[in-house]
Design an enzyme around this catalytic site. Sequence first.
Site, PDB file in Angstrom:
ATOM      1  N   ARG A 106      12.355 -25.362 -26.349  1.00  0.00           N
ATOM      2  CA  ARG A 106      12.449 -23.912 -26.248  1.00  0.00           C
ATOM      3  C   ARG A 106      13.911 -23.503 -26.146  1.00  0.00           C
ATOM      4  O   ARG A 106      14.698 -24.147 -25.454  1.00  0.00           O
ATOM      5  CB  ARG A 106      11.684 -23.440 -25.014  1.00  0.00           C
ATOM      6  CG  ARG A 106      11.029 -22.095 -25.149  1.00  0.00           C
ATOM      7  CD  ARG A 106       9.832 -22.003 -24.222  1.00  0.00           C
ATOM      8  NE  ARG A 106      10.099 -22.630 -22.953  1.00  0.00           N
ATOM      9  CZ  ARG A 106      10.340 -21.954 -21.826  1.00  0.00           C
ATOM     10  NH1 ARG A 106      10.340 -20.630 -21.836  1.00  0.00           N
ATOM     11  NH2 ARG A 106      10.551 -22.581 -20.694  1.00  0.00           N
ATOM     12  N   SER A 175      14.122 -33.161 -19.688  1.00  0.00           N
ATOM     13  CA  SER A 175      13.128 -33.766 -18.787  1.00  0.00           C
ATOM     14  C   SER A 175      12.847 -35.229 -19.144  1.00  0.00           C
ATOM     15  O   SER A 175      11.698 -35.631 -19.373  1.00  0.00           O
ATOM     16  CB  SER A 175      11.842 -32.937 -18.803  1.00  0.00           C
ATOM     17  OG  SER A 175      12.105 -31.643 -18.332  1.00  0.00           O
ATOM     18  N   ASP A 228      13.462 -29.741 -14.506  1.00  0.00           N
ATOM     19  CA  ASP A 228      12.662 -28.542 -14.227  1.00  0.00           C
ATOM     20  C   ASP A 228      12.578 -28.213 -12.738  1.00  0.00           C
ATOM     21  O   ASP A 228      12.445 -27.040 -12.368  1.00  0.00           O
ATOM     22  CB  ASP A 228      11.261 -28.644 -14.844  1.00  0.00           C
ATOM     23  CG  ASP A 228      10.525 -29.922 -14.477  1.00  0.00           C
ATOM     24  OD1 ASP A 228      11.102 -30.758 -13.746  1.00  0.00           O
ATOM     25  OD2 ASP A 228       9.383 -30.098 -14.933  1.00  0.00           O
TER      26      ASP A 228
END
Length: 469
Positions: A106, A175, A228
Amino acid sequence: MDNVSSCSPVATHFSIRLSGTGIMAAVEVEVEVEAEKVVAELRERCATPASLLRDVAAAMAGEMGAGLEKEGGSRVKMLLSYVDKLPTGREEGLFYGLDLGGTNFRVLKVHLGGSKKHVVNSESREVSIPPHLMSGTSSELFGFIAGELGKFVAEEEEGTDMPNGKKKELGFTFSFPVRQRSVASGTLVKWTKAFSIDDAVGEDVVAELQTAMVKQGLDMHVAALINDAVGTLAGARYYDEDVVAGVIFGTGTNAAYVEKANAIPKWEGELPNSGDMVINMEWGNFYSSHLPIYEKLTSGMYLGEIVRRVLLKLSLQSGIFGSIDNSKLKTRFHLRTPHISAMHHDETPDLKIVAEKLHQILEITHTSLETRKMVVEICDIVARRAARLAAAGVAGILMKLGRNGGIDNQRSVIAIDGGLFEHYTKFRECLESTLGELLGEEASKSVAVKHANDGSGIGAALIAASQSR
């Protein structure tokens, strides 16, 4: 905090129907008795009395201290994030985020308007990564990402310029396991989640991205590399200065919190001016004499699988589902956590949703209401244990920070993100009420749990803003 009643066990009473011939009735009784034995054993083995949870919290706090003492000194990694400045809510300008954690990534843009306007607006785009790039070369993958980022920037900023030739600032949520040595650098330890790009392992992923952006003619600076949990902390801290930790309860679980830099013995070099350091705990591998591996008991990846294994045992030992083909029930990870959540939250009088899920997912049909009640109780036992252990982990962080019942009553906010917390209502309610139970009535008045959405995206952009040069 809520009281403990929202985490009370499901009160399930199974009636035994003596119908048909005496032989049939005896068989039904035997099936029910054997099934209840399986559930009773599960109930006993999954029990989480407050005394156990306090031991788990204390063990978590102890492991945190050991992990800060020296590298490799603990089952909890306690990694330095090198983020020493969190957003204050006063940041202004345009900032970007890039969130890479799976088969999609994203990109987003956030316009910050200072303390009065906060987030003026934000735009984002999700892009699928072509499968061949997931096992190609590092330059191909990061070249593709930089190209898509460049397109997004060009479309979003048509007719606008950064002031005084200032470089665009990007926060990068990555991540995958990395070894960080600064806020904007990190060496890839290994790939997970179907990626296998050998030439990227051991390389600085920020440098790889920066090189790819230069090749694309994209004038952008990577201000921070985060995960995150750190992003969740940052995103919530932007709106509330009392946020002390960001926690993820989703497919996996992790936590990040703000530690005093002078309380980190393994820290080398000059202490940051802020006096703070965000610690990425990587607490999934935590275990103690009181429980096995933490992540296996508390994260969405495993709860459905635990219930599947119990249902298989129930079927094999009692035959309560009748003469069925157990192939679906024997397939690992076939039953997922959203399925058990749907069954657990079924409030129809005849537990119609439970019947539908058993039929659709496991090909189990013609279940009695008593059997469906038993399935709901199994979901309840597994989810309630997860939520109570999750609360113990959070209590451990508060204990380490001295915010679990001190006399100063300093307000402490725990920001939590992740699909398990967001969508599994009974898990969330039980976590919150259990935390209140562990802290006690007085201490829990100064502790709040907040749902913090999209830490991996907007949190990255906000950390870029807080680190902005």
